[in-house]
Every structure is written in structure tokens, then in C-alpha cells.
Design a protein around this motif. Structure first.
Motif, mmCIF file in Angstrom:
data_model
loop_
_atom_site.group_PDB
_atom_site.id
_atom_site.type_symbol
_atom_site.label_atom_id
_atom_site.label_comp_id
_atom_site.label_asym_id
_atom_site.label_seq_id
_atom_site.Cartn_x
_atom_site.Cartn_y
_atom_site.Cartn_z
ATOM 1 N N TRP A 141 -46.045 59.812 -38.977
ATOM 2 C CA TRP A 141 -45.263 60.756 -38.185
ATOM 3 C C TRP A 141 -44.149 61.325 -39.065
ATOM 4 N N PRO A 142 -43.930 62.632 -39.027
ATOM 5 C CA PRO A 142 -42.958 63.250 -39.938
ATOM 6 C C PRO A 142 -41.514 63.154 -39.470
ATOM 7 N N VAL A 143 -41.238 62.247 -38.560
ATOM 8 C CA VAL A 143 -39.917 62.169 -37.953
ATOM 9 C C VAL A 143 -39.682 60.744 -37.464
ATOM 10 N N ARG A 144 -38.431 60.331 -37.435
ATOM 11 C CA ARG A 144 -38.084 59.049 -36.822
ATOM 12 C C ARG A 144 -37.904 59.242 -35.315
ATOM 13 N N VAL A 145 -38.189 58.208 -34.566
ATOM 14 C CA VAL A 145 -38.224 58.315 -33.105
ATOM 15 C C VAL A 145 -37.398 57.194 -32.484
ATOM 16 N N ILE A 146 -36.554 57.563 -31.535
ATOM 17 C CA ILE A 146 -35.843 56.587 -30.703
ATOM 18 C C ILE A 146 -36.480 56.611 -29.320
ATOM 19 N N PRO A 147 -37.232 55.582 -28.952
ATOM 20 C CA PRO A 147 -37.842 55.554 -27.616
ATOM 21 C C PRO A 147 -36.793 55.289 -26.544
ATOM 22 N N LEU A 148 -36.861 56.066 -25.473
ATOM 23 C CA LEU A 148 -35.989 55.849 -24.315
ATOM 24 C C LEU A 148 -36.882 55.737 -23.088
ATOM 25 N N ALA A 149 -37.096 54.512 -22.640
ATOM 26 C CA ALA A 149 -38.012 54.259 -21.526
ATOM 27 C C ALA A 149 -37.277 54.334 -20.194
ATOM 28 N N VAL A 150 -37.918 54.982 -19.234
ATOM 29 C CA VAL A 150 -37.343 55.178 -17.903
ATOM 30 C C VAL A 150 -38.318 54.619 -16.864
#
Length: 295
Positions: A141-150
Motif C-alpha cells: 500500500w502506498p500510504v500508512r493507515v490509521i484504522p478507526l473502527a466504529v
């Protein structure tokens, strides 16, 4: 300073992931659904975001009835694709951004949002399908990701107003992070769909498109839609659209639309997609006077 430069919303239909994984995106059934993401894939290559705060819901993969956080932020170094019953998707491991994630958690908690901090979590199609829609099949993936689960699976889910306010708190947190980062916020899930019961297959095109309309401009009518309206008008799974409101709240008072796509059906679900840019107050046009979504 870190800055939020765009907001993206899209459906996270698992069958879209299957179509990507098995090279079916050019087939007659799937091609119209995927065509609406061509613009975004090209745009993302130009934008080159550093971090995506990706709002999604877990589908009984990381959480079950033993533990149901309303809002949970992933602060780990990485997140492995989950096995949802037929083996993990063959997609890259999601790389996190712990420094920004912890900063957001601290800022939001001090702003009186009781965030659950997750230091280990597998991620399901709710998170990986949107990445596939925007970036295609890639080795990393070309980007870092911060998961925010709802939590939008078990009653009670958070209100649209609370989700919008969380977006505002996230924007405040990002703006106070000292590293120079290009940050996008993505809201995923929806649009109208119901997967079970007598109304299985329900799709409400008119309601969906009014919802898309009111993500643009300066109206905040969407934050006041009650849960019962989502249930009545968009099916039992339409409540996922409150996650789009976290993205919208993070965009500030006014937005402009860069791209929009809507297609039905895709696996008995409406595919919705929109790309927004926050508008600086000095550049904002007068607020529109749009009223509520449903008549």
C-alpha cells in the motif's frame, strides 16, 4: 504541521474485493461499479497522501460480543488482513502510523471522547476493500493507515452528531501534530442495503443521492438524522453511513466536491463514492439552505 487535505467516502462491499482479487473488474457486471473509481486512482497518485485515517467497521473479526468498542483507534505498527472464513485476502499488510495515532488518541480523549486504543488487530474487508478500490492491486500500500473502527453492528451505534463531532476532534488533533504530513480521512461503508429479512435487497437511490448532495457545501443537516431514519429509509445496514460523517466532520465547515460516483446494484448493495476538499473559511461560498435528507 500535519494537515487534512481531503476526505474520501466509499462503500466497502466485500464482493468488490473478490472482483479485484480474481481479476473480474472488467467483466460486464462489475465494470460500471469500478469505472467510477478510475478518476480517484489517478488523483491519489497525484495527491500522494502520507497517512489515511480510515474509518470502518469490523465485521465480527477483531471484535465479537465479548468486547464491542464504540470508537477504537489502531495504534500498532502494522495490521494483518483477517481470515473472514475463506482465508485472508491476498493484499499487502497495512502499515500504521503509531506516532500520529497515539497523538490523535490522546487529543481525542482529552477532548472527552472515550477512545479504545488497539495495539493489535487484524483488519477485514471493511478496511482492505476501500484500499483496493483507490489503489488497485499493489505489492505494498502506498500510504500508512490509521484504522478507526466504529460500532455500527450492535445496538446502540453512535449518533450521526457524535460521529461528526469526533471528526472535528480528529481534525483538531491532526492540526496540532508537529510533523509535516499530508493526511486524508476516509469514511467507508454503506450506502443503502439490507442483507437479511423481508426487506433484503432494499436500495433507496433517492435517499442515497440526497445524502451525497449534503456532504457538499456548508450544511450540517446530515449530523441530525436519527437512527430510525437510517433503518427505515436505507435498510438495516444503512447505518454504516454515520461513519461517513466522521470524515465530513473532519473537513471543517465547508467542502467542495472533486468527484462523485453512484452505481447499483453491486451484490444487492448501492455503491457510493465521493471525494471532498475542505474549503478555507476565507474561500467559502455562502451556506446552502438544504434541509433534512428524507421527506
Amino acid at each position: 504541521m500535519a494537515r487534512i487535505t481531503a476526505g474520501v467516502a466509499c462503500s466497502h462491499i466485500p464482493a468488490l474485493g473478490v472482483a479485484v482479487d480474481f481479476d473480474k473488474t472488467e467483466e460486464a457486471y462489475w465494470k460500471p461499479a469500478f469505472a467510477g473509481f478510475d478518476w480517484t486512482r489517478a488523483w491519489e497518485k497525484e495527491e500522494k497522501p502520507d497517512v489515511i485515517i480510515l474509518v470502518f467497521n469490523d465485521h465480527a473479526t477483531a471484535f465479537d460480543m465479548k468486547f464491542i468498542p464504540t470508537f477504537a483507534i489502531g495504534c500498532a505498527e502494522s495490521f494483518t488482513p483477517a481470515d473472514e472464513g475463506w482465508g485472508p485476502r491476498q493484499v499487502p499488510v497495512v502499515q500504521g502510523h503509531p506516532d500520529l495515532a497515539w497523538h490523535i488518541a490522546q487529543s481525542c480523549i482529552l477532548d472527552e471522547f472515550d477512545m479504545t486504543i488497539i495495539n493489535e488487530m487484524e483488519v477485514d474487508h471493511g478496511l482492505t476493500v476501500p484500499l483496493s478500490m483507490m489503489f488497485g492491486k499493489v505489492d505494498a500500500w502506498p500510504v500508512r493507515v490509521i484504522p478507526l473502527a466504529v460500532n455500527v453492528v450492535t445496538y446502540p451505534p453512535p449518533s450521526g452528531n457524535r460521529c461528526w463531532a469526533l471528526g472535528e476532534a480528529i481534525a483538531k488533533a491532526v492540526a496540532s501534530f508537529p510533523e509535516d504530513l499530508n493526511v486524508q480521512v476516509w469514511g467507508t461503508g454503506g450506502m443503502s442495503h439490507q442483507l437479511q429479512g423481508p426487506r433484503a435487497g432494499l436500495i433507496n437511490k433517492e435517499w442515497d443521492n440526497r445524502f451525497l448532495d449534503q456532504l457538499v457545501g456548508s450544511t450540517d443537516a446530515l449530523r441530525h438524522i436519527p437512527h430510525i431514519e437510517y433503518l427505515r429509509e436505507t435498510g438495516s445496514e444503512g447505518i454504516e453511513m454515520v461513519m461517513w460523517l466522521i470524515m465530513r466532520g473532519a473537513m471543517g465547515k465547508t467542502t467542495e466536491m472533486l468527484h462523485r460516483h453512484y452505481h447499483v446494484p453491486a451484490s444487492n448493495t448501492a455503491v457510493g463514492h465521493i471525494v471532498l476538499r475542505p474549503v478555507a473559511e476565507s474561500d467559502a461560498v455562502p451556506a446552502n439552505d438544504a434541509q433534512g435528507v428524507a421527506a
